[in-house]
Enzyme design. Structure first.
Site, PDB file in Angstrom:
ATOM      1  N   GLN A   1      27.233  34.722  47.084  1.00 54.27           N
ATOM      2  CA  GLN A   1      28.370  34.221  46.698  1.00 54.27           C
ATOM      3  C   GLN A   1      29.286  36.178  46.130  1.00 54.27           C
ATOM      4  OE1 GLN A   1      25.442  32.613  44.799  1.00 54.27           O
ATOM      5  NE2 GLN A   1      25.404  31.085  47.377  1.00 54.27           N
TER       6      GLN A   1
ATOM      7  N   LYS B   1      28.480  40.510  52.964  1.00 51.92           N
ATOM      8  CA  LYS B   1      27.290  41.377  52.717  1.00 51.92           C
ATOM      9  C   LYS B   1      25.775  40.904  53.944  1.00 51.92           C
ATOM     10  CE  LYS B   1      27.465  38.087  49.575  1.00 51.92           C
ATOM     11  NZ  LYS B   1      28.889  37.172  49.896  1.00 51.92           N
TER      12      LYS B   1
ATOM     13  N   GLY C   1      25.679  31.607  53.067  1.00 52.07           N
ATOM     14  CA  GLY C   1      25.670  32.155  54.356  1.00 52.07           C
ATOM     15  C   GLY C   1      26.014  33.291  54.891  1.00 52.07           C
ATOM     16  N   HIS C   2      25.042  34.292  55.522  1.00 47.18           N
ATOM     17  CA  HIS C   2      24.903  35.399  55.560  1.00 47.18           C
ATOM     18  C   HIS C   2      25.013  36.183  56.870  1.00 47.18           C
ATOM     19  CE1 HIS C   2      24.216  36.588  51.654  1.00 47.18           C
ATOM     20  NE2 HIS C   2      24.990  36.138  51.253  1.00 47.18           N
ATOM     21  N   THR C   3      26.075  36.221  57.770  1.00 43.83           N
ATOM     22  CA  THR C   3      26.111  36.556  58.845  1.00 43.83           C
ATOM     23  C   THR C   3      25.833  37.408  59.835  1.00 43.83           C
ATOM     24  OG1 THR C   3      27.831  34.798  59.016  1.00 43.83           O
ATOM     25  CG2 THR C   3      27.113  35.781  61.459  1.00 43.83           C
TER      26      THR C   3
ATOM     27  N   SER D   1      34.183  48.418  57.822  1.00 43.28           N
ATOM     28  CA  SER D   1      33.933  47.371  58.424  1.00 43.28           C
ATOM     29  C   SER D   1      34.652  47.429  59.552  1.00 43.28           C
ATOM     30  CB  SER D   1      32.995  47.347  58.063  1.00 43.28           C
ATOM     31  OG  SER D   1      32.643  45.375  58.844  1.00 43.28           O
ATOM     32  N   VAL D   2      34.965  47.209  60.891  1.00 45.01           N
ATOM     33  CA  VAL D   2      35.725  47.280  61.875  1.00 45.01           C
ATOM     34  C   VAL D   2      35.560  45.892  63.127  1.00 45.01           C
ATOM     35  CG1 VAL D   2      37.168  48.933  61.553  1.00 45.01           C
ATOM     36  CG2 VAL D   2      35.178  48.916  63.045  1.00 45.01           C
TER      37      VAL D   2
ATOM     38  N   GLY E   1      32.975  35.728  47.029  1.00 42.20           N
ATOM     39  CA  GLY E   1      32.190  35.517  48.132  1.00 42.20           C
ATOM     40  C   GLY E   1      32.437  35.765  49.959  1.00 42.20           C
ATOM     41  N   ASP E   2      31.220  35.753  51.083  1.00 42.63           N
ATOM     42  CA  ASP E   2      32.090  35.858  52.573  1.00 42.63           C
ATOM     43  C   ASP E   2      32.412  36.939  52.464  1.00 42.63           C
ATOM     44  OD1 ASP E   2      30.650  33.500  52.799  1.00 42.63           O
ATOM     45  OD2 ASP E   2      32.340  32.555  52.144  1.00 42.63           O
TER      46      ASP E   2
ATOM     47  N   THR F   1      28.548  27.939  55.606  1.00 45.63           N
ATOM     48  CA  THR F   1      27.320  27.294  55.767  1.00 45.63           C
ATOM     49  C   THR F   1      27.965  25.525  55.700  1.00 45.63           C
ATOM     50  OG1 THR F   1      26.251  28.425  53.713  1.00 45.63           O
ATOM     51  CG2 THR F   1      26.609  25.878  53.291  1.00 45.63           C
TER      52      THR F   1
ATOM     53  N   PRO G   1      37.287  25.352  56.482  1.00 50.33           N
ATOM     54  CA  PRO G   1      38.579  26.634  57.035  1.00 50.33           C
ATOM     55  C   PRO G   1      38.457  27.122  55.387  1.00 50.33           C
ATOM     56  CG  PRO G   1      39.592  24.410  57.189  1.00 50.33           C
ATOM     57  CD  PRO G   1      37.828  24.199  56.602  1.00 50.33           C
TER      58      PRO G   1
END
Ligand code: GDP
Ligand code: IMO
Ligand code: MG
Length: 427
Positions: free
Chosen positions: A225, A16, A40-42, A414-415, A12-13, A301, A305
């Site tokens: 996820q 996406k 939790g999709h940022t 992705s950077v 996850g994280d 979400t 940490p």
């Protein structure tokens, strides 16, 4: 754009939300098919950060149709909170651009409560759940005692079913967990009132998505996820309660599996995990802390940490294989700048034997050790690089090694969190 599945290939994280938002530009419809507000999709656009939990990450593009499919566990309170939150920030959200399945299962307050109470009994088996009621809701779905969004809209039917369900749940809350039961009438009034606010969004989303495909519309399926949190393929019991990869789409969006034309996995250039459970490449040391600091690795979400470690090629290879991925997108490559050296788990060692395959036969991962290969690091800031050829040689060597090891082409890097911070491969 062909009909495309985008899913998390780690725990996850993976980023996406960012990639879905980017790819949504070229799509007509964006579809969530599993999970719920545990996700939790940022998405970051022009410095503005949005964290989406239930609503698909295409919502920031006007004119697209965003769909919450039947396989999603829908908390009506969270749904409406998210709709209002987006509206308050000037986004247009209405029944034309956002569709909610009539057959998606509903998360009630008792699901959230039981999710949190059950965790106390698990001891060593504690999952580290987000506490959003996901597990108990899917359990009721499988037990055939759940209620669906369409049931909420039928006031009399909803009251009868919810009354029966709550009687049993209240007995559990009171007699097993020793907590105060929920007020039956209060719950009935609350959820039947919420139903009216859901109505403008509700439809048969399966029929909608299939007819869009027939009409040649470009459809993007947004996984939540990641593969290692998949209830069947993941590190059970430290998983979520749905099928997270492309395999979840058929049932969760009521869309034929054979009509999915392209499958893309997303993985970070390192690895993170929130919550409990096996994580072979975890670095519980200064390296892990440095990754957390440079990558700002705190849950979208819950704010917890994230556990941090090196890229695990065994896990990602397995994830890509399970979903039949055509391509991989690697995110957060920028976060690794400044590390003198970078490690990748190429294989696992168990009982003196090296293996490339996922150890499904060793569910507790006892005695499983990653076998690392070390790569030289780089110091350059990558956040402004837009062409593959402009990356430092060490970064290209690293990316190409990952690609060889997972056996799937890396199509994009992705950077940074912003939309434009991507490097197409081959540029
Ligand atoms: P998701 O659940 O897969 O959508 O991922 P999350 O949004 O939970 O976590 C990814 C985090 O990394 C978010 O804070 C993103 O804004 C951020 N992010 C995404 N891609 C990149 C990237 O390439 N570099 C950096 N530094 N951050 C990124
Ligand atoms: P996105 O979509 C990372 C983890 C939780 C917990 C386990 C079970 O943002 O990638 P649950 O709430 O389903 O009972 O939690 O799964 N988890 C996630 N970890 N990203 C997520 O979603 C997650 N959704 C659930 O931390 O360990
Ligand atoms: Mg997330």
């Amino acid at each position: 754009m062909p009909t495309t599945s985008v899913f998390g290939a780690q725990w996850g994280d993976e980023g996406k939300g960012k990639l879905i938002d980017l790819m949504a530009r070229d799509a007509d419809m964006i579809v969530r098919y599993q999970g719920g507000a545990n996700a939790g999709h940022t998405v970051v656009v022009g410095g503005e950060k949005y964290v989406l939990h239930l609503i698909p990450s295409g919502i920031l593009h006007p004119g697209k149709v965003n769909v919450i499919g039947n396989g999603v566990a829908v908390d009506p309170l969270k749904f409406l909170e998210e709709v209002e939150g987006l509206r308050a920030r000037g986004q247009q959200v209405d029944g034309a651009g956002l569709k909610l399945s009539a057959t998606a299962h509903v998360i009630f307050e008792h699901h959230r409560l039981i999710d949190q109470l059950s965790e106390r009994w698990r001891g060593e088996g504690r999952i580290g759940t987000t506490g959003r009621g996901i597990g108990p809701c899917y359990a009721d779905k499988a037990a055939r005692t759940g209620l669906r969004v369409g049931d909420l809209l039928d006031n009399a039917y909803c009251r009868t079913r919810l009354r029966a369900a709550l009687a049993e749940k209240n007995a559990l809350i009171e007699r097993v967990h020793g907590e105060r039961p929920l007020d039956l009438d209060g719950q009935l009034d609350r959820y039947t009132a919420l139903a009216e606010r859901l109505r403008p969004f509700v439809c048969d989303t399966g029929a909608l998505v299939r007819s869009a495909a027939r009409a040649g519309k470009r459809i993007l399926f947004e996984g939540a996820q990641g593969a290692m949190l998949d209830i069947d393929g993941g590190t059970y019991p430290f998983v979520t309660s749905s099928n997270t990869g492309a395999n979840g789409i058929a049932a969760g969006a009521s869309f034929p599996a054979r009509a999915i034309e392209r499958v893309i996995g997303i993985a970070k250039a390192y690895c993170t995990r929130v919550g409990e459970g096996p994580f072979p490449t975890e670095q519980v040391n200064a390296t892990g802390e440095r990754i957390r600091k440079q990558g700002n690795e705190y849950g979208s979400t819950t704010g917890r940490p994230r556990r941090c470690g090196w890229f695990d090629a065994v896990a990602v290879r397995y994830a890509l294989e399970l979903s039949g991925a055509d391509g991989l997108i690697v995110t957060n490559l920028d976060v690794l700048s400044g590390f003198p050296s970078i490690q990748v788990a190429m294989r696992y060692r168990h009982a003196g034997v090296e293996r490339r395959d996922w150890p499904a036969d060793l569910p507790r991962f006892d005695g499983v050790e990653p076998v690392y290969q070390t790569f030289p690091g780089w110091n350059e800031d990558l956040t402004r690089v837009r062409k593959y050829a402009d990356l430092p040689a060490a970064a290209r060597t690293y990316v190409e090694a990952l690609e060889r090891e997972v056996g799937t082409p890396i199509q994009m890097l992705s950077v940074g969190p912003e939309r434009e911070q991507v490097i197409p491969r081959g540029s």
